[in-house]
Design a protein around this motif. Structure first.
Motif, PDB file in Angstrom:
ATOM      1  N   THR A 176    -103.073 -12.791  12.481  1.00 54.56           N
ATOM      2  CA  THR A 176    -102.451 -12.237  11.285  1.00 54.56           C
ATOM      3  C   THR A 176    -100.931 -12.327  11.421  1.00 54.56           C
ATOM      4  OG1 THR A 176    -102.475 -10.006  12.234  1.00 54.56           O
ATOM      5  CG2 THR A 176    -104.336 -10.608  10.820  1.00 54.56           C
TER       6      THR A 176
ATOM      7  N   ASP B  90    -102.379 -14.085  22.893  1.00 52.27           N
ATOM      8  CA  ASP B  90    -102.468 -13.380  21.617  1.00 52.27           C
ATOM      9  C   ASP B  90    -101.305 -13.640  20.675  1.00 52.27           C
ATOM     10  OD1 ASP B  90    -104.893 -12.043  22.183  1.00 52.27           O
ATOM     11  OD2 ASP B  90    -103.817 -10.549  23.363  1.00 52.27           O
TER      12      ASP B  90
ATOM     13  N   SER C 235    -100.101 -13.271  15.436  1.00 55.78           N
ATOM     14  CA  SER C 235    -100.728 -12.630  16.587  1.00 55.78           C
ATOM     15  C   SER C 235    -102.161 -12.218  16.283  1.00 55.78           C
ATOM     16  CB  SER C 235     -99.927 -11.382  16.980  1.00 55.78           C
ATOM     17  OG  SER C 235    -100.599 -10.645  17.966  1.00 55.78           O
ATOM     18  N   ASP C 236    -102.977 -12.205  17.347  1.00 57.06           N
ATOM     19  CA  ASP C 236    -104.314 -11.607  17.228  1.00 57.06           C
ATOM     20  C   ASP C 236    -104.475 -10.475  18.245  1.00 57.06           C
ATOM     21  OD1 ASP C 236    -104.705 -13.009  19.631  1.00 57.06           O
ATOM     22  OD2 ASP C 236    -106.695 -13.699  19.082  1.00 57.06           O
TER      23      ASP C 236
ATOM     24  N   GLU D 193    -104.035  -7.298  17.867  1.00 55.04           N
ATOM     25  CA  GLU D 193    -104.717  -6.116  17.312  1.00 55.04           C
ATOM     26  C   GLU D 193    -106.126  -6.430  16.836  1.00 55.04           C
ATOM     27  OE1 GLU D 193    -102.471  -3.886  14.469  1.00 55.04           O
ATOM     28  OE2 GLU D 193    -100.614  -4.153  15.597  1.00 55.04           O
ATOM     29  N   THR D 194    -106.353  -7.677  16.447  1.00 63.73           N
ATOM     30  CA  THR D 194    -107.654  -8.076  15.907  1.00 63.73           C
ATOM     31  C   THR D 194    -108.112  -9.327  16.643  1.00 63.73           C
ATOM     32  OG1 THR D 194    -106.499  -9.323  14.200  1.00 63.73           O
ATOM     33  CG2 THR D 194    -107.278  -7.114  13.606  1.00 63.73           C
ATOM     34  N   GLU D 195    -108.590  -9.164  17.846  1.00 68.33           N
ATOM     35  CA  GLU D 195    -108.954 -10.259  18.738  1.00 68.33           C
ATOM     36  C   GLU D 195    -109.725 -11.362  18.005  1.00 68.33           C
ATOM     37  OE1 GLU D 195    -108.632 -12.319  22.103  1.00 68.33           O
ATOM     38  OE2 GLU D 195    -107.827 -10.313  21.872  1.00 68.33           O
TER      39      GLU D 195
ATOM     40  N   ASN E 138    -107.193 -18.972  22.774  1.00 73.37           N
ATOM     41  CA  ASN E 138    -107.330 -17.536  23.035  1.00 73.37           C
ATOM     42  C   ASN E 138    -107.850 -17.266  24.443  1.00 73.37           C
ATOM     43  OD1 ASN E 138    -106.695 -15.110  21.940  1.00 73.37           O
ATOM     44  ND2 ASN E 138    -108.654 -14.793  20.927  1.00 73.37           N
TER      45      ASN E 138
ATOM     46  N   THR F 246    -108.731 -12.997  15.360  1.00 68.40           N
ATOM     47  CA  THR F 246    -108.278 -13.152  13.985  1.00 68.40           C
ATOM     48  C   THR F 246    -106.762 -13.019  13.945  1.00 68.40           C
ATOM     49  OG1 THR F 246    -110.324 -12.176  13.161  1.00 68.40           O
ATOM     50  CG2 THR F 246    -108.476 -12.275  11.626  1.00 68.40           C
TER      51      THR F 246
END
Length: 126
Positions: free
Chosen positions: A43, A69, A34-35, A37-39, A62, A41
């Motif tokens: 993780t 996400d 998922s990204d 929490e960190t658009e 995206n 990127t």
């Protein structure tokens, strides 16, 4: 016994191939990337290092309007990013923890002592 799990992490081409061949069965499924929490990127849900990816061509795109996400394992074995509202199956990794009963632990200690005692006797006679 306790069982815990999380959305699957796919950290190698071998794992990806295993899921494609054995688990996915031609279905699309969520997995633990998922990204949110960190658009921009992606993780892993476990915090593992993301050093292997298998994105489909042009992914992750995206899409800002849809809010894509979350990782999707596609039926063809490639990855896509989807919004949380999308419907899909999911891939989960489970781990189990089976506690050793005290009686078994005492037996293992006794056997270890017996083996060590036996070796000491053997060493003395040689």
């Amino acid at each position: 016994m306790s069982v815990s799990g999380h959305l699957a992490t796919i950290t190698s081409a071998e794992e990806n191939a295993f899921i494609f061949d054995s688990v996915a069965n031609g279905n699309n499924a969520w997995f633990g990337l998922s990204d949110a929490e960190t658009e921009g990127t992606f993780t892993w849900v476990t915090g593992e290092l993301l050093d292997y990816t298998n994105w489909f061509t042009g992914e992750p795109n995206n899409d800002a309007i849809l809010g894509e996400d979350f990782g999707e394992f596609k039926a063809d074995g490639f990855w896509n990013d989807l919004p949380s509202a999308a419907k899909a199956s999911y891939l989960v990794e489970y781990s189990t923890s089976v506690p050793t009963p005290p009686g078994i632990m005492l037996l293992m200690i006794a056997l270890t002592c017996l083996i060590l005692q036996r070796k000491r006797i053997i060493f003395k006679t040689e």
